[in-house]
Design a protein around this motif. Structure first.
Motif, PDB file in Angstrom:
ATOM      1  N   VAL A  79       6.144 -11.462   7.621  1.00 18.76           N
ATOM      2  CA  VAL A  79       4.755 -10.789   7.328  1.00 18.76           C
ATOM      3  C   VAL A  79       3.672 -11.115   8.390  1.00 18.76           C
ATOM      4  O   VAL A  79       2.967 -10.440   8.538  1.00 18.76           O
ATOM      5  CB  VAL A  79       4.501 -11.825   6.075  1.00 18.76           C
ATOM      6  N   LEU A 115       9.833  -6.505   0.723  1.00 17.38           N
ATOM      7  CA  LEU A 115       8.600  -7.501   0.092  1.00 17.38           C
ATOM      8  C   LEU A 115       7.495  -7.663   1.373  1.00 17.38           C
ATOM      9  O   LEU A 115       6.422  -7.607   1.140  1.00 17.38           O
ATOM     10  CB  LEU A 115       9.322  -8.508  -0.400  1.00 17.38           C
ATOM     11  N   VAL A 133      -0.791 -19.075  -1.874  1.00 17.67           N
ATOM     12  CA  VAL A 133      -0.929 -18.760  -3.151  1.00 17.67           C
ATOM     13  C   VAL A 133       0.641 -18.285  -3.547  1.00 17.67           C
ATOM     14  O   VAL A 133       1.015 -18.501  -4.942  1.00 17.67           O
ATOM     15  CB  VAL A 133      -1.778 -17.538  -3.288  1.00 17.67           C
ATOM     16  N   VAL A 184       1.014 -16.386  -8.416  1.00 19.33           N
ATOM     17  CA  VAL A 184       2.116 -15.635  -7.985  1.00 19.33           C
ATOM     18  C   VAL A 184       3.210 -15.844  -9.238  1.00 19.33           C
ATOM     19  O   VAL A 184       4.073 -14.775  -9.945  1.00 19.33           O
ATOM     20  CB  VAL A 184       2.702 -15.337  -7.065  1.00 19.33           C
ATOM     21  N   GLU A 185       3.670 -17.101  -9.392  1.00 18.94           N
ATOM     22  CA  GLU A 185       4.836 -17.538 -10.397  1.00 18.94           C
ATOM     23  C   GLU A 185       4.316 -16.959 -11.784  1.00 18.94           C
ATOM     24  O   GLU A 185       5.125 -16.676 -12.371  1.00 18.94           O
ATOM     25  CB  GLU A 185       5.011 -18.838 -10.315  1.00 18.94           C
ATOM     26  N   LEU A 208      -5.083 -11.407  -3.844  1.00 22.18           N
ATOM     27  CA  LEU A 208      -3.418 -11.382  -3.013  1.00 22.18           C
ATOM     28  C   LEU A 208      -2.438 -11.840  -4.141  1.00 22.18           C
ATOM     29  O   LEU A 208      -1.347 -11.095  -3.965  1.00 22.18           O
ATOM     30  CB  LEU A 208      -3.763 -12.380  -2.045  1.00 22.18           C
ATOM     31  N   ALA A 209      -2.909 -12.708  -4.893  1.00 23.71           N
ATOM     32  CA  ALA A 209      -1.582 -12.984  -5.900  1.00 23.71           C
ATOM     33  C   ALA A 209      -1.308 -11.862  -6.818  1.00 23.71           C
ATOM     34  O   ALA A 209      -0.287 -11.579  -7.070  1.00 23.71           O
ATOM     35  CB  ALA A 209      -2.107 -14.194  -6.733  1.00 23.71           C
ATOM     36  N   ALA A 268       0.524  -9.354  -4.896  1.00 22.39           N
ATOM     37  CA  ALA A 268       1.834  -9.896  -4.426  1.00 22.39           C
ATOM     38  C   ALA A 268       2.807  -9.689  -5.528  1.00 22.39           C
ATOM     39  O   ALA A 268       4.145  -9.515  -5.479  1.00 22.39           O
ATOM     40  CB  ALA A 268       1.798 -11.322  -4.137  1.00 22.39           C
ATOM     41  N   ILE A 271       6.341  -7.569  -5.998  1.00 23.65           N
ATOM     42  CA  ILE A 271       7.396  -8.280  -6.554  1.00 23.65           C
ATOM     43  C   ILE A 271       8.101  -7.198  -7.595  1.00 23.65           C
ATOM     44  O   ILE A 271       9.276  -6.976  -7.629  1.00 23.65           O
ATOM     45  CB  ILE A 271       7.404  -9.370  -6.986  1.00 23.65           C
ATOM     46  N   SER A 312      13.283 -11.275  -6.202  1.00 20.21           N
ATOM     47  CA  SER A 312      12.322 -10.919  -5.578  1.00 20.21           C
ATOM     48  C   SER A 312      11.115 -11.718  -5.283  1.00 20.21           C
ATOM     49  O   SER A 312      10.596 -11.882  -3.949  1.00 20.21           O
ATOM     50  CB  SER A 312      11.695  -9.492  -6.068  1.00 20.21           C
ATOM     51  N   ALA A 319      12.484 -14.166  -2.796  1.00 24.59           N
ATOM     52  CA  ALA A 319      12.407 -13.393  -1.494  1.00 24.59           C
ATOM     53  C   ALA A 319      11.116 -13.449  -1.035  1.00 24.59           C
ATOM     54  O   ALA A 319      10.951 -13.698   0.536  1.00 24.59           O
ATOM     55  CB  ALA A 319      13.125 -12.275  -1.664  1.00 24.59           C
ATOM     56  N   LEU A 320      10.086 -13.281  -1.556  1.00 26.08           N
ATOM     57  CA  LEU A 320       8.729 -13.047  -1.021  1.00 26.08           C
ATOM     58  C   LEU A 320       8.173 -14.594  -0.506  1.00 26.08           C
ATOM     59  O   LEU A 320       7.614 -14.580   0.537  1.00 26.08           O
ATOM     60  CB  LEU A 320       7.665 -12.644  -2.081  1.00 26.08           C
ATOM     61  N   LYS A 321       8.632 -15.497  -1.212  1.00 27.68           N
ATOM     62  CA  LYS A 321       8.092 -16.842  -0.754  1.00 27.68           C
ATOM     63  C   LYS A 321       8.639 -17.147   0.478  1.00 27.68           C
ATOM     64  O   LYS A 321       8.272 -17.525   1.295  1.00 27.68           O
ATOM     65  CB  LYS A 321       8.884 -18.016  -1.783  1.00 27.68           C
ATOM     66  N   VAL A 372      10.081 -15.047   2.530  1.00 30.16           N
ATOM     67  CA  VAL A 372       9.391 -14.231   3.823  1.00 30.16           C
ATOM     68  C   VAL A 372       7.960 -14.361   4.298  1.00 30.16           C
ATOM     69  O   VAL A 372       7.625 -14.115   5.354  1.00 30.16           O
ATOM     70  CB  VAL A 372       9.394 -12.914   3.270  1.00 30.16           C
ATOM     71  N   THR A 373       7.215 -15.057   3.543  1.00 34.21           N
ATOM     72  CA  THR A 373       5.882 -15.403   3.844  1.00 34.21           C
ATOM     73  C   THR A 373       5.813 -16.562   4.805  1.00 34.21           C
ATOM     74  O   THR A 373       4.826 -17.024   5.414  1.00 34.21           O
ATOM     75  CB  THR A 373       4.853 -15.753   2.561  1.00 34.21           C
ATOM     76  N   GLY A 374       6.912 -17.408   4.928  1.00 34.07           N
ATOM     77  CA  GLY A 374       6.941 -18.643   5.764  1.00 34.07           C
ATOM     78  C   GLY A 374       7.221 -18.153   7.227  1.00 34.07           C
ATOM     79  O   GLY A 374       7.220 -16.893   7.416  1.00 34.07           O
ATOM     80  N   PRO A 375       7.425 -19.008   7.982  1.00 31.72           N
ATOM     81  CA  PRO A 375       7.503 -18.708   9.346  1.00 31.72           C
ATOM     82  C   PRO A 375       8.937 -18.206   9.693  1.00 31.72           C
ATOM     83  O   PRO A 375       9.718 -17.860   9.179  1.00 31.72           O
ATOM     84  CB  PRO A 375       7.364 -20.167   9.977  1.00 31.72           C
TER      85      PRO A 375
END
Lengths: 190, 190
Positions: free
Chosen positions: A81, A148, A187, B81-82, B148-149, B152, B156, B180, B183-185, B187-190
């Motif tokens: 991302v 994603l 978020v 998002v959850e 954004l949420a 997102a 998903i 999904s 996976a999004l969680k 992939v937004t990390g570092p």
DNA sequence: TAGCTCGATGACAGTAACTGTCATCGCTGT
DNA sequence: ACAGCGATGACAGTTACTGTCATCGAGCTA
């Protein structure tokens, strides 16, 4: 002495933008656009696939540009991302400058006013997302992570661009992109 | 003795689905759809705004349902998002059952085959995202976080649904949605 | 029962987006 | 000079979509 005035395509784009703003998209006929540009309806359709596409010109090299930017940022060690966000921010730096703020605002007002135009904008974004997902896959990002991340990157851009267009002329789109990326990160957490 | 056969709308939907699959969207005229349903072209346009909309019926209560689900999940303490993912998963549980897998696959094949139909699908999703963002704002989520949420959450769902349609009939869409989201969680990390 | 309104459909004409096809005619290269 | 090319015009055709009025069974009311 030339047979035709130059830049037919550009004249059509200008005429269409004016007429869509003056009378609205629905109330404007292609024949009117062509007439204002000093051309015929048939020629309009030689330059643009349909009545909507005339607002979305200059998008040809965009996908490639952003794909390359994403690949490069990915090679620099950024996460999926982040890589997309970085590519978008760099692109925005060069294209959505302060001078073009008013033009972008104008164009977005026209697009927002008509669902048909919104649809076209959305499919362009979706196509871009698909291309970016492909780029990430080429860098070893698996599925569904790549898809994603690409969708998330586009979401970041959409939100940032919306804020840029709605906000004051002084705002920096790259900065808004970075803020949106940060907001998304926070978020998705708990 | 009734004057007309019942369920005109349903007959039109069935005829359209068949013809779009048989000959393709472009090669099918509205007059043909109406004729197969035993009706006239004019009546088609009384039931559906345009030639595309006939594939997107039954979407009326959807936004409200998902908005309510999101509000509820948000009240249960889930993050933005959850909350959306949970609402989507619950909805999927009830609607996209194993029995409807083949139907959904068929419908998606038709939509995927034609850009005009993809556009319509995208604007439906965008409208849903907008409604969900509104729901989050009502629960105190600020901007741009809410937007954004919502985007997102829709991303998903898009990815999960794509995988569900492409995969075997036994797969569970709610499960794919949860995957999904995870996976999004990551992939937004570092 | 007679009359009346209502709602879904048909009939028909009209507009405008888009396409196919052929003609036109300056420009360019040989 | 001349042949071919490429952008445009002219024109006819299809089809999505709209506006308007007519039709006629069903249900309501007196």
């Amino acid at each position: 002495m030339v047979r035709w005035e130059p830049n037919a395509r550009g004249r059509l784009e200008k005429a269409a933008l004016e007429l869509y703003a003056e009378r609205g998209f629905d109330a404007t006929t292609v024949a009117e656009i062509a007439a204002r540009a000093g051309l015929t309806e048939r020629t309009f359709f030689r330059h643009f696939a349909d009545k909507r596409e005339v607002l979305f010109g200059g998008t040809e090299g965009l996908e490639d540009l952003l794909v390359r930017g994403t690949l490069k940022a990915s090679d620099d060690g950024l996460g999926p991302v982040e890589a997309i966000a970085a590519a978008l921010a760099e692109f925005a730096e060069n294209v959505f400058t302060k001078q073009r703020h008013e033009l972008a605002r104008h164009r977005q007002a026209i697009i927002a006013a008509h669902p048909d135009l919104r649809e076209r904008e959305l499919i362009k974004m979706a196509s871009l997302a698909s291309a970016l997902a492909g780029a990430l896959r080429r860098r070893g990002v698996g599925d569904p992570a790549a898809a994603l991340a690409a969708e998330a990157g586009i979401a970041i851009f959409k939100v940032a661009f919306e804020r840029w267009v709605a906000g004051p002329a002084g705002a920096s789109l790259p900065q808004l992109i970075r803020e949106s990326a940060a907001a998304l990160k926070s978020v998705t957490g708990p």
